[in-house]
Write a protein that holds these residues in place. Structure first.
Motif, PDB file in Angstrom:
ATOM      1  N   ARG A 103     -44.618  31.926  40.157  1.00 21.49           N
ATOM      2  CA  ARG A 103     -43.830  32.781  39.256  1.00 21.49           C
ATOM      3  C   ARG A 103     -44.417  32.687  37.862  1.00 21.49           C
ATOM      4  O   ARG A 103     -44.748  31.598  37.385  1.00 21.49           O
ATOM      5  CB  ARG A 103     -42.394  32.272  39.278  1.00 21.49           C
ATOM      6  CG  ARG A 103     -41.377  33.139  38.632  1.00 21.49           C
ATOM      7  CD  ARG A 103     -41.043  34.363  39.502  1.00 21.49           C
ATOM      8  NE  ARG A 103     -40.359  35.322  38.666  1.00 21.49           N
ATOM      9  CZ  ARG A 103     -39.074  35.305  38.441  1.00 21.49           C
ATOM     10  NH1 ARG A 103     -38.306  34.427  39.032  1.00 21.49           N
ATOM     11  NH2 ARG A 103     -38.537  36.190  37.628  1.00 21.49           N
ATOM     12  N   LEU A 119     -37.063  30.999  41.794  1.00 18.17           N
ATOM     13  CA  LEU A 119     -38.257  31.152  42.625  1.00 18.17           C
ATOM     14  C   LEU A 119     -37.871  31.796  43.945  1.00 18.17           C
ATOM     15  O   LEU A 119     -36.788  31.541  44.473  1.00 18.17           O
ATOM     16  CB  LEU A 119     -38.913  29.797  42.889  1.00 18.17           C
ATOM     17  CG  LEU A 119     -39.400  29.020  41.673  1.00 18.17           C
ATOM     18  CD1 LEU A 119     -40.035  27.709  42.121  1.00 18.17           C
ATOM     19  CD2 LEU A 119     -40.382  29.829  40.857  1.00 18.17           C
ATOM     20  N   SER A 170     -48.285  35.857  44.128  1.00 17.45           N
ATOM     21  CA  SER A 170     -47.621  35.586  42.858  1.00 17.45           C
ATOM     22  C   SER A 170     -46.543  36.630  42.618  1.00 17.45           C
ATOM     23  O   SER A 170     -46.818  37.821  42.680  1.00 17.45           O
ATOM     24  CB  SER A 170     -48.638  35.619  41.711  1.00 17.45           C
ATOM     25  OG  SER A 170     -47.992  35.397  40.494  1.00 17.45           O
ATOM     26  N   SER A 172     -44.060  38.170  39.926  1.00 15.19           N
ATOM     27  CA  SER A 172     -43.826  38.224  38.475  1.00 15.19           C
ATOM     28  C   SER A 172     -42.630  39.104  38.186  1.00 15.19           C
ATOM     29  O   SER A 172     -42.471  40.142  38.807  1.00 15.19           O
ATOM     30  CB  SER A 172     -45.055  38.806  37.759  1.00 15.19           C
ATOM     31  OG  SER A 172     -46.139  37.944  37.909  1.00 15.19           O
TER      32      SER A 172
END
Length: 173
Positions: A103, A119, A170, A172
């Protein structure tokens, strides 16, 4: 001239011993702070890392400012990381913990700043194909040990699929 050089050397020793130290929560390891940004204090960040419901202990947290690493540390048992004194301004915060997607969030520190970050659990399907290195034949009933996922045995065709938590993607926000 010798006295002036000696006096300057003493001053340098005094200033070298005055490096700042970052504070952390009682149950969290002390974060590592780069000295230059910490000299210009103005705020602090209290970061809570959760899985949406419960705190995530032991998550790796790194703060960047203008592309430079400013601080790195680990959340405590309560999911908390307290930076101690840092310069006010915009930071990129990266959080990593096995079993969750990485994150990256932007945080603006202005005085004492608190932020909570959730998360997302993550996993990948891993298929293994076990063959004899000499003959190339599939190996049935071979034992395969995958860290954080456990141990599985291959089928008659020498393959097995296991779900493993990963930080390969990942997320975001």
């Amino acid at each position: 001239m010798f006295r002036l050089a000696s006096a300057l050397a003493c001053l340098l020793l005094v200033f070298a011993g005055a490096a700042p130290v970052a504070a952390a929560g009682a149950d969290a390891p002390s974060p590592t702070v780069d000295a230059a940004p910490a000299l210009q204090q103005g705020g602090s960040l209290s970061l809570l890392v959760t899985d949406g419901d419960d705190p995530v202990a032991g998550a790796d947290v790194t703060l960047y400012r203008d592309g430079e690493r400013v601080l790195s540390g680990e959340t405590g048992d309560d999911g908390q990381l307290d930076t101690g004194p840092i310069e006010n301004g915009a930071y990129r915060v990266e959080i990593r913990e096995p079993g969750y997607y990485e994150r990256s969030v932007s945080v603006t520190v202005d005085g004492e700043t608190a932020r909570s970050v959730a998360l997302d659990p993550g996993s990948v399907a891993l298929t293994v194909d076990v063959t004899d290195a000499r003959t190339g034949d599939a190996l049935a009933d071979a034992t395969v040990d995958v860290d954080a996922a456990g141990t599985v045995r291959t089928g008659a065709d020498g393959t097995q699929t296991v779900r493993a938590r990963s930080t390969a993607r990942s997320a975001s926000r």
